[in-house]
Design an enzyme around this catalytic site. Structure first.
Site, mmCIF file in Angstrom:
data_model
loop_
_atom_site.group_PDB
_atom_site.id
_atom_site.type_symbol
_atom_site.label_atom_id
_atom_site.label_comp_id
_atom_site.label_asym_id
_atom_site.label_seq_id
_atom_site.Cartn_x
_atom_site.Cartn_y
_atom_site.Cartn_z
ATOM 1 N N HIS A 210 0.797 -1.233 0.000
ATOM 2 C CA HIS A 210 0.000 0.000 0.000
ATOM 3 C C HIS A 210 0.827 1.279 0.000
ATOM 4 O O HIS A 210 0.275 2.375 -0.024
ATOM 5 C CB HIS A 210 -0.991 0.018 1.174
ATOM 6 C CG HIS A 210 -0.363 0.240 2.522
ATOM 7 N ND1 HIS A 210 0.270 -0.754 3.210
ATOM 8 C CD2 HIS A 210 -0.273 1.344 3.295
ATOM 9 C CE1 HIS A 210 0.712 -0.269 4.368
ATOM 10 N NE2 HIS A 210 0.409 1.008 4.439
HETATM 11 N N1 UDP Z 1 -3.615 -6.312 8.794
HETATM 12 C C1 UDP Z 1 -4.875 -6.885 8.946
HETATM 13 N N2 UDP Z 1 -5.550 -7.307 7.826
HETATM 14 C C2 UDP Z 1 -5.032 -7.196 6.566
HETATM 15 C C3 UDP Z 1 -3.738 -6.608 6.414
HETATM 16 C C4 UDP Z 1 -3.081 -6.168 7.556
HETATM 17 O O1 UDP Z 1 -5.368 -7.041 10.065
HETATM 18 O O2 UDP Z 1 -5.694 -7.592 5.599
HETATM 19 C C5 UDP Z 1 -2.923 -5.832 10.005
HETATM 20 C C6 UDP Z 1 -1.544 -6.410 10.217
HETATM 21 O O3 UDP Z 1 -1.607 -7.595 10.992
HETATM 22 C C7 UDP Z 1 -0.816 -5.302 10.944
HETATM 23 C C8 UDP Z 1 -1.482 -4.032 10.442
HETATM 24 O O4 UDP Z 1 -2.698 -4.444 9.828
HETATM 25 O O5 UDP Z 1 -1.053 -5.403 12.338
HETATM 26 C C9 UDP Z 1 -0.585 -3.300 9.461
HETATM 27 O O6 UDP Z 1 -1.265 -2.265 8.939
HETATM 28 P P1 UDP Z 1 -0.768 -1.464 7.634
HETATM 29 O O7 UDP Z 1 0.026 -2.347 6.755
HETATM 30 O O8 UDP Z 1 -1.981 -0.809 7.093
HETATM 31 O O9 UDP Z 1 0.093 -0.307 8.287
HETATM 32 P P2 UDP Z 1 1.644 -0.098 8.530
HETATM 33 O O10 UDP Z 1 2.090 -1.138 9.494
HETATM 34 O O11 UDP Z 1 2.330 -0.177 7.214
HETATM 35 O O12 UDP Z 1 1.701 1.280 9.131
#
Ligand code: UDP
Length: 363
Positions: A210
């Site tokens: 993303h």
């Molecule tokens: N996650 C989730 N469902 C999904 C994809 C990700 O629950 O389909 C969770 C994942 O386990 C993690 C979090 O979302 O805890 C990560 O979020 P994201 O990738 O949006 O944010 P980032 O960590 O890059 O800030």
């Protein structure tokens, strides 16, 4: 009694705040020490990205929802600032607690600080040193006005010290995302897709993308996905698509019988899939921490990370964003050459308790 505003707005925030609320509730059992308002700024608002996480992780209904909705960085920042300022004009807490590095982290920190409310930043101090990432700007701005830094790593501590932050304001406590993972590991739920695709343990990949660097240019994204499909040795790829990526992918005409693009999964379903996968391919930050904890190989499609401990200690490796990096990494994985990981210091499931102890002693 100490009063806290807890700020959340996007998916990773919900995961980071859940154990903090639990720790407050435990602290209050005999005598109410901390009272809080949960403020949802509303960047992520649909069921898949918000409600499911509240329900699965036992987060109470927000006390206030600013309902900012989707928009550009500036639109969201402005909307959140206007909304939160109105809240603070009515009543101010003793402390405003922000988590992570999303738009509301920065926007609410600015509003609070200008209205003389001290700010606590959970996950303070991490840096990718890549200022093209909106999250890096959020981190830098937030940390420049934070009063209490709760950090996840020694690297974060050093980043803060190097930027002139007083040692006394830095509390190395560990990782609340890890608290949530460890508290819920025995509750992971097999998602419908498991039976539908007849998935077999260690014989499929999980993929998430993303970040603007990977998904904003359609042709580049298509090339990247095609390369992953080509080198994944005939195994299925389960790809829960972030809403940001879904908008772009719908125009790209990508399809392959092994590539399963599905709606974002709930936390318990997603981590069930991660825990049993062959490997994860991602550009998320939080997922590199979860794969480290679950000892699952993680290929990160980024040039930098703000979480270097997931590489030096954990199972994560940075492949960059060039599709040419996929084939050699896959070969190494299939030849059994991927490292096994260790657990970073203080990633032990008790971080939120430490944060609440510190706040209740010192605030
Ligand atoms: N996650 C989730 N469902 C999904 C994809 C990700 O629950 O389909 C969770 C994942 O386990 C993690 C979090 O979302 O805890 C990560 O979020 P994201 O990738 O949006 O944010 P980032 O960590 O890059 O800030």
């Amino acid at each position: 009694m100490i009063t806290l505003d807890l700020i959340v707005g996007a998916r990773p925030n919900f995961i980071k705040i859940a154990p903090i609320i639990k720790a407050i509730e435990r602290k209050n059992i005999d005598r109410k020490v901390i009272s809080f308002r949960l403020i949802h700024t509303g960047q992520h608002y649909d069921a898949n990205m918000s409600d499911t996480f509240f329900r699965q992780l036992g987060i109470p209904e927000p006390d206030i929802n600013l309902n900012v909705g989707s928009g550009t960085q500036a639109e969201q920042t402005a909307g959140i600032m206007l909304g939160y300022e109105k809240v603070l004009m009515k009543s101010k807490p003793d402390l405003c607690m922000v988590v992570g590095d999303v738009t509301c982290t920065m926007a609410c920190a600015i509003v609070a600080r200008k209205m003389l409310v001290p700010v606590a930043h959970v996950e303070g101090g991490i840096r990718s040193d890549d200022r093209t990432m909106p999250e890096e700007i959020n981190r830098i701005v937030t940390d420049s006005i934070t009063d209490w830094f709760f950090t996840t790593s020694e690297t974060a501590n050093n980043n803060l010290i190097r930027s002139g932050i007083d040692d006394e304001k830095i509390f190395f406590v560990g990782n609340t995302m890890v608290d949530t993972l460890l508290a819920n590991r025995s509750r992971f739920i097999r998602p419908e897709i498991w039976d539908k695709l007849r998935l077999i343990e260690k014989e499929y990949f999980v993929m998430t993308l993303h970040r603007p660097a990977n998904v904003d240019e359609g042709e580049k994204l298509k090339q990247l996905i095609n390369e992953i499909v080509k080198h994944s040795h005939d195994l299925p790829l389960v790809f829960p698509v972030h809403p940001r990526t879904a908008r772009i992918i719908s125009e790209l005409n990508i399809s392959n019988p092994r590539l399963h693009m599905i709606k974002p999964l709930g936390y318990l379903e997603f981590n069930y899939l991660v825990e049993k996968s062959k490997a994860v391919i991602t550009d998320s930050g939080g997922i590199t921490e979860e794969t480290t904890m679950l000892d699952i190989p993680c290929m990160t499609l980024r040039d930098t990370t703000e979480r270097p401990e997931t590489i030096s200690i954990g199972t994560n490796e940075l492949l960059g964003t060039n599709p040419d990096a996929i084939a050699p990494a896959m070969n190494r994985l299939f030849n059994g050459g991927w490292k096994t990981g260790g657990i970073p210091p203080l990633w032990d499931g008790h971080t939120a308790e430490r944060i609440i102890e510190i706040i209740s002693k010192t605030a």
